[in-house]
Design a protein around this motif. Structure first.
Motif, PDB file in Angstrom:
ATOM      1  N   VAL A  64      10.294  29.330  -5.206  1.00  0.00           N
ATOM      2  CA  VAL A  64       9.984  30.429  -6.128  1.00  0.00           C
ATOM      3  C   VAL A  64       8.487  30.733  -6.154  1.00  0.00           C
ATOM      4  N   MET A  65       7.665  29.688  -6.215  1.00  0.00           N
ATOM      5  CA  MET A  65       6.225  29.885  -6.354  1.00  0.00           C
ATOM      6  C   MET A  65       5.497  29.842  -5.017  1.00  0.00           C
ATOM      7  N   ARG A  66       6.214  29.537  -3.942  1.00  0.00           N
ATOM      8  CA  ARG A  66       5.670  29.542  -2.583  1.00  0.00           C
ATOM      9  C   ARG A  66       4.486  28.592  -2.427  1.00  0.00           C
ATOM     10  N   ILE A  67       4.572  27.447  -3.053  1.00  0.00           N
ATOM     11  CA  ILE A  67       3.544  26.423  -2.922  1.00  0.00           C
ATOM     12  C   ILE A  67       3.980  25.460  -1.826  1.00  0.00           C
ATOM     13  N   SER A  68       3.031  24.978  -1.047  1.00  0.00           N
ATOM     14  CA  SER A  68       3.372  24.090   0.067  1.00  0.00           C
ATOM     15  C   SER A  68       4.111  22.855  -0.427  1.00  0.00           C
ATOM     16  N   LEU A  69       4.852  22.249   0.470  1.00  0.00           N
ATOM     17  CA  LEU A  69       5.678  21.098   0.113  1.00  0.00           C
ATOM     18  C   LEU A  69       4.842  19.941  -0.442  1.00  0.00           C
ATOM     19  N   VAL A  70       3.719  19.672   0.207  1.00  0.00           N
ATOM     20  CA  VAL A  70       2.886  18.549  -0.233  1.00  0.00           C
ATOM     21  C   VAL A  70       2.310  18.820  -1.622  1.00  0.00           C
ATOM     22  N   TRP A  71       1.769  20.022  -1.826  1.00  0.00           N
ATOM     23  CA  TRP A  71       1.210  20.346  -3.145  1.00  0.00           C
ATOM     24  C   TRP A  71       2.308  20.393  -4.200  1.00  0.00           C
ATOM     25  N   SER A  72       3.475  20.900  -3.850  1.00  0.00           N
ATOM     26  CA  SER A  72       4.588  20.918  -4.805  1.00  0.00           C
ATOM     27  C   SER A  72       4.940  19.497  -5.242  1.00  0.00           C
ATOM     28  N   SER A  73       4.901  18.575  -4.291  1.00  0.00           N
ATOM     29  CA  SER A  73       5.200  17.180  -4.602  1.00  0.00           C
ATOM     30  C   SER A  73       4.137  16.584  -5.519  1.00  0.00           C
ATOM     31  N   ILE A  74       2.876  16.871  -5.218  1.00  0.00           N
ATOM     32  CA  ILE A  74       1.779  16.347  -6.033  1.00  0.00           C
ATOM     33  C   ILE A  74       1.847  16.897  -7.450  1.00  0.00           C
ATOM     34  N   ILE A  75       2.074  18.191  -7.587  1.00  0.00           N
ATOM     35  CA  ILE A  75       2.167  18.830  -8.908  1.00  0.00           C
ATOM     36  C   ILE A  75       3.323  18.238  -9.703  1.00  0.00           C
ATOM     37  N   THR A  76       4.477  18.116  -9.044  1.00  0.00           N
ATOM     38  CA  THR A  76       5.663  17.592  -9.719  1.00  0.00           C
ATOM     39  C   THR A  76       5.466  16.147 -10.171  1.00  0.00           C
ATOM     40  N   ILE A  77       4.975  15.313  -9.278  1.00  0.00           N
ATOM     41  CA  ILE A  77       4.775  13.904  -9.614  1.00  0.00           C
ATOM     42  C   ILE A  77       3.756  13.752 -10.735  1.00  0.00           C
ATOM     43  N   SER A  78       2.674  14.513 -10.680  1.00  0.00           N
ATOM     44  CA  SER A  78       1.649  14.436 -11.730  1.00  0.00           C
ATOM     45  C   SER A  78       2.242  14.765 -13.096  1.00  0.00           C
ATOM     46  N   GLY A  79       2.963  15.895 -13.181  1.00  0.00           N
ATOM     47  CA  GLY A  79       3.531  16.314 -14.455  1.00  0.00           C
ATOM     48  C   GLY A  79       4.630  15.390 -14.951  1.00  0.00           C
ATOM     49  N   TYR A  80       5.490  14.981 -14.031  1.00  0.00           N
ATOM     50  CA  TYR A  80       6.628  14.128 -14.416  1.00  0.00           C
ATOM     51  C   TYR A  80       6.148  12.757 -14.884  1.00  0.00           C
ATOM     52  N   PHE A  81       5.232  12.180 -14.139  1.00  0.00           N
ATOM     53  CA  PHE A  81       4.751  10.848 -14.501  1.00  0.00           C
ATOM     54  C   PHE A  81       3.903  10.890 -15.762  1.00  0.00           C
ATOM     55  N   ALA A  82       3.159  11.991 -15.961  1.00  0.00           N
ATOM     56  CA  ALA A  82       2.399  12.138 -17.202  1.00  0.00           C
ATOM     57  C   ALA A  82       3.354  12.142 -18.394  1.00  0.00           C
ATOM     58  N   PHE A  83       4.507  12.805 -18.235  1.00  0.00           N
ATOM     59  CA  PHE A  83       5.482  12.833 -19.331  1.00  0.00           C
ATOM     60  C   PHE A  83       6.104  11.456 -19.555  1.00  0.00           C
ATOM     61  N   VAL A  84       6.325  10.706 -18.482  1.00  0.00           N
ATOM     62  CA  VAL A  84       6.865   9.355 -18.638  1.00  0.00           C
ATOM     63  C   VAL A  84       5.918   8.507 -19.488  1.00  0.00           C
ATOM     64  N   VAL A  85       4.623   8.645 -19.237  1.00  0.00           N
ATOM     65  CA  VAL A  85       3.635   7.899 -20.024  1.00  0.00           C
ATOM     66  C   VAL A  85       3.694   8.340 -21.485  1.00  0.00           C
TER      67      VAL A  85
END
Length: 210
Positions: A77-98
């Motif tokens: 949807v947002m046309r972000i590269s796979l690597v950056w999409s992974s970094i963004i997702t992991i950052s946000g998801y793990f921040a919420f876990v904390v």
């Protein structure tokens, strides 16, 4: 008719919106621009999560599948590269876990995680409180411009993308292991380190782009 699936989906949606909001705000993107796409993906997450948790007893796989769905959302949807999409997702998801782990310790400091998960009301209280706090934090980050402004089209140093992809894969595997053991302080320690690693990478890229 049992209202359990309705409650599960409603409170899980609050969590999902919090995760998405944090993902976007950490990288100075406006979550509301893509919220309807996100809500559709979050609904899919909640449905598969309910089946995996309640029917198949595979709860530890839920976060991994959810992260993969968020990565799919960002890449398609947002046309972000796979690597950056992974970094963004992991950052946000793990921040919420904390955030959720610390919220658990504040609200239920004298209870175990199993006791809270076994009580529907306490479980919903944890989901809603941590979710609303995550949304509030994301709103504050975006409002005050706190975060990383990265050029998602400029990703790679020489061979760096290989290292990043390898780190992402290992992080997801380790996340599955930690979710399986379900220890609060272990989660806080691991996911804090993981978030800091990916934020460091984002900051490094931001300085390089400048």
């Amino acid at each position: 008719m049992s209202w359990e699936p309705v409650g599960f989906i409603f409170f899980s949606t609050i969590e999902g919106v919090a995760v998405f909001s944090l993902m976007m705000s950490i990288y100075r993107m406006k979550a509301t621009e893509f919220i309807w796409y996100a809500l559709f993906v979050i609904l899919l997450m909640n449905l598969q999560s309910f089946v995996l948790r309640e029917e198949l007893s595979l709860a530890f796989l839920v976060p991994i599948i959810n992260m993969l769905l968020f990565i799919f959302l960002l890449t398609t949807v947002m046309r972000i590269s796979l690597v950056w999409s992974s970094i963004i997702t992991i950052s946000g998801y793990f921040a919420f876990v904390v955030i959720q782990s610390l919220t658990f310790k504040i609200l239920f400091w004298n209870l175990t995680l199993a006791e809270v998960q076994g009580d529907v009301v306490k479980g919903y209280m944890l989901q809603s409180t941590s979710g609303l706090f995550g949304i509030l934090l994301a709103w504050l980050l975006y409002k005050f411009g706190v975060g990383f402004a990265a050029d998602f089209e400029k990703l790679r140093f020489k061979f760096e993308h290989v290292m990043v992809i390898g780190s992402i894969i290992m992080t997801l595997i380790m996340a599955a292991v930690f979710f399986f053991y379900n220890d609060i302080w272990l989660n806080v320690s691991y996911f804090t380190v993981a978030v800091l690693f990916f934020l460091y990478y984002a900051l490094r890229k931001e300085k390089w782009n400048d």
